[in-house]
Design a protein around this motif. Structure first.
Motif, short mmCIF file in Angstrom:
data_model
loop_
_atom_site.label_atom_id
_atom_site.label_comp_id
_atom_site.label_asym_id
_atom_site.label_seq_id
_atom_site.Cartn_x
_atom_site.Cartn_y
_atom_site.Cartn_z
N LEU A 19 0.83 -1.21 0.00
CA LEU A 19 0.00 0.00 0.00
C LEU A 19 0.86 1.26 0.00
O LEU A 19 0.53 2.26 0.62
N GLY A 20 1.96 1.18 -0.72
CA GLY A 20 2.96 2.25 -0.70
C GLY A 20 2.47 3.67 -0.85
O GLY A 20 2.97 4.58 -0.21
N SER A 21 1.45 3.88 -1.69
CA SER A 21 0.98 5.25 -1.91
C SER A 21 -0.23 5.60 -1.05
O SER A 21 -0.80 6.67 -1.18
N PHE A 22 -0.61 4.69 -0.15
CA PHE A 22 -1.77 4.92 0.71
C PHE A 22 -1.34 4.86 2.19
O PHE A 22 -1.66 3.91 2.91
N ASN A 23 -0.62 5.91 2.59
CA ASN A 23 -0.03 5.94 3.93
C ASN A 23 -1.07 5.80 5.04
O ASN A 23 -0.89 5.04 5.99
N ASP A 24 -2.16 6.55 4.92
CA ASP A 24 -3.19 6.54 5.97
C ASP A 24 -3.86 5.17 6.07
O ASP A 24 -4.12 4.67 7.16
N LEU A 25 -4.13 4.58 4.91
CA LEU A 25 -4.77 3.27 4.87
C LEU A 25 -3.85 2.22 5.50
O LEU A 25 -4.29 1.36 6.27
N SER A 26 -2.58 2.31 5.16
CA SER A 26 -1.60 1.38 5.72
C SER A 26 -1.54 1.50 7.24
O SER A 26 -1.60 0.50 7.97
N ALA A 27 -1.44 2.74 7.73
CA ALA A 27 -1.38 2.97 9.18
C ALA A 27 -2.65 2.50 9.87
O ALA A 27 -2.61 1.96 10.98
N ALA A 28 -3.81 2.66 9.21
CA ALA A 28 -5.08 2.25 9.80
C ALA A 28 -5.12 0.74 10.04
O ALA A 28 -5.65 0.28 11.06
N ILE A 29 -4.52 -0.02 9.13
CA ILE A 29 -4.49 -1.48 9.28
C ILE A 29 -3.66 -1.87 10.50
O ILE A 29 -4.11 -2.63 11.36
N TYR A 30 -2.44 -1.32 10.59
CA TYR A 30 -1.55 -1.70 11.68
C TYR A 30 -2.07 -1.23 13.04
O TYR A 30 -1.86 -1.89 14.06
N ARG A 31 -2.74 -0.07 13.05
CA ARG A 31 -3.26 0.49 14.31
C ARG A 31 -4.67 -0.01 14.64
O ARG A 31 -5.19 0.30 15.69
N HIS A 32 -5.27 -0.75 13.71
CA HIS A 32 -6.62 -1.29 13.89
C HIS A 32 -7.64 -0.18 14.17
O HIS A 32 -8.31 -0.16 15.21
N VAL A 33 -7.73 0.75 13.26
CA VAL A 33 -8.73 1.83 13.35
C VAL A 33 -9.31 2.08 11.95
O VAL A 33 -8.75 1.62 10.95
N GLY A 34 -10.43 2.81 11.88
CA GLY A 34 -10.96 3.28 10.60
C GLY A 34 -11.99 2.40 9.93
O GLY A 34 -12.42 2.71 8.82
N ALA A 35 -12.41 1.31 10.58
CA ALA A 35 -13.36 0.40 9.93
C ALA A 35 -14.81 0.83 10.17
O ALA A 35 -15.67 0.01 10.50
N THR A 36 -15.05 2.12 10.01
CA THR A 36 -16.42 2.64 10.07
C THR A 36 -16.68 3.48 8.84
O THR A 36 -15.76 4.16 8.34
N ALA A 37 -17.91 3.43 8.34
CA ALA A 37 -18.27 4.15 7.10
C ALA A 37 -17.91 5.62 7.20
O ALA A 37 -18.08 6.25 8.24
N GLY A 38 -17.40 6.15 6.09
CA GLY A 38 -17.08 7.57 6.03
C GLY A 38 -15.69 7.94 6.47
O GLY A 38 -15.33 9.11 6.48
N THR A 39 -14.88 6.94 6.85
CA THR A 39 -13.51 7.23 7.27
C THR A 39 -12.60 7.42 6.06
O THR A 39 -11.75 8.31 6.04
N PHE A 40 -12.79 6.57 5.04
CA PHE A 40 -11.99 6.63 3.82
C PHE A 40 -12.91 6.76 2.61
O PHE A 40 -14.06 6.32 2.64
N THR A 41 -12.39 7.36 1.54
CA THR A 41 -13.10 7.37 0.26
C THR A 41 -12.93 6.01 -0.41
O THR A 41 -12.08 5.21 0.00
N ALA A 42 -13.70 5.77 -1.45
CA ALA A 42 -13.56 4.52 -2.20
C ALA A 42 -12.15 4.37 -2.75
O ALA A 42 -11.63 3.26 -2.89
N GLY A 43 -11.52 5.52 -3.04
CA GLY A 43 -10.16 5.51 -3.57
C GLY A 43 -9.09 5.39 -2.51
O GLY A 43 -7.90 5.50 -2.81
N GLY A 44 -9.49 5.18 -1.26
CA GLY A 44 -8.52 4.95 -0.19
C GLY A 44 -7.95 6.19 0.45
O GLY A 44 -6.97 6.12 1.20
N LYS A 45 -8.59 7.35 0.21
CA LYS A 45 -8.10 8.60 0.80
C LYS A 45 -8.80 8.86 2.13
O LYS A 45 -10.01 8.70 2.25
N LEU A 46 -8.04 9.27 3.13
CA LEU A 46 -8.61 9.55 4.44
C LEU A 46 -9.51 10.78 4.38
O LEU A 46 -9.11 11.82 3.86
#
Length: 316
Positions: free
Chosen positions: A226-253
């Protein structure tokens, strides 16, 4: 005037530095950019003559013990690394060449004529306890790295604390053949391609993607790719963000508040409990536990203009 040094960079949990931990005596004024001073904080385990630093960059190649060279006049250099080694006089593996020691670690930096940018890092592994204190001409003074409690305890205690703190999947990181020399990052001990825990984050990735309708390709083993998706990558490792409206369909925070409270990180499995451990035992709670740990400002990266000196504490 005098400058009050906040050892923890603003965190209340670190406590003050032990008396004498940051020894600012005998720091020569730099002829180049800034002076590095090296501090043996192995609590008597190694003599100054057995604690080494090494800096190689371009035509520069310097390796010395702290006893021989307690300071170094650092020139401007890009993507530089400084390595540290512990080598007892009786250790045949490194006595003739301290850089062969299995007890080693490094810091990294880019330094211009007027700017310091650098950090400690646990992205690859923990090798030695390392802390940095940067002091600049305007009074800026901050420390990052392992906290004082960690420096005060024996290495075996730190390894055991790690084993006690992490779930079963992460215990091999701090066991043989990695121990007693390293606590390695998860990808080096079963979380990589073909490893027993390669799909460790899979269930949470599915949840995160579904909740946000993400169309970006899902990551590979250990959350990789996920090299170009820093926020998405961090969300996985930190176990956060799995609620609607946190990210766009394109993976942007969509909401930076995701990063506003670090107490919400690592609260449920799967999570990067390796990274969580280093944050829990770091000055100011700041550590580089995975490549995008700087997302939200939680890494040990420090940057400031007109640097004067850097103290580097090396522990056991």
């Amino acid at each position: 005037g005098t400058y009050a040094f906040d050892a923890g960079g603003g965190s209340a949990g670190d406590g003050a530095a032990p008396t004498g931990f940051w020894d600012t005596s005998n720091i020569p004024v730099a002829k180049n950019v800034m002076t590095f001073k090296f501090l043996n904080r192995t609590n008597g385990k190694y003599a100054d003559s057995e604690v080494y630093w090494s800096f190689k960059n371009g035509n520069i190649s310097e390796t010395h013990s702290i006893a021989d060279a307690p300071t170094y006049d650092m020139p401007a250099n890009s993507a530089g690394r400084m390595y540290f080694y512990l080598c007892a006089k009786s250790d045949a593996t490194c006595a003739s060449d301290p850089t062969k020691s299995k007890y080693y670690d490094f810091i990294e930096h880019t330094i211009s004529a007027t700017q310091y940018n650098g950090n400690t890092t646990r992205v690859d592994a923990f090798g030695l306890k390392i802390a940095l204190r940067l002091h600049c001409a305007d009074g800026f003074d901050v420390a990052v790295g392992e906290d004082y409690e960690t420096f005060a305890e024996d290495r075996a205690v730190t390894f055991q604390k790690f084993l006690d703190a992490v779930p079963a999947e992460f215990k091999p990181l701090a066991q043989a053949p990695n121990a007693p020399y390293r606590i390695v990052q998860p990808g080096a001990a079963g979380f990589d391609q073909g490893g027993a825990n390669a799909n460790y984050y899979g269930a949470f990735v599915d949840q995160l993607w579904a909740a946000n309708g993400i169309t970006v390709a899902k990551p590979g083993p250990n959350g990789s790719g996920l090299g170009s998706f820093n926020d998405l990558s961090a969300a996985i490792y930190r176990h956060v963000g799995a609620t609607a409206g946190t990210f766009t369909a394109g993976g942007k925070l969509m909401n930076q508040k995701l990063w506003s409270d670090s107490s919400t990180f690592y609260k449920a499995a799967p999570a990067d409990y390796y990274a969580a451990f280093w944050h829990a035992h770091a000055l100011g709670g700041k550590a580089y536990g995975f490549p995008y740990d700087d997302v939200g400002g939680y890494s040990s990266f420090i940057s400031h203009s007109k640097p004067q000196y850097m103290l580097v504490a090396v522990g056991w």
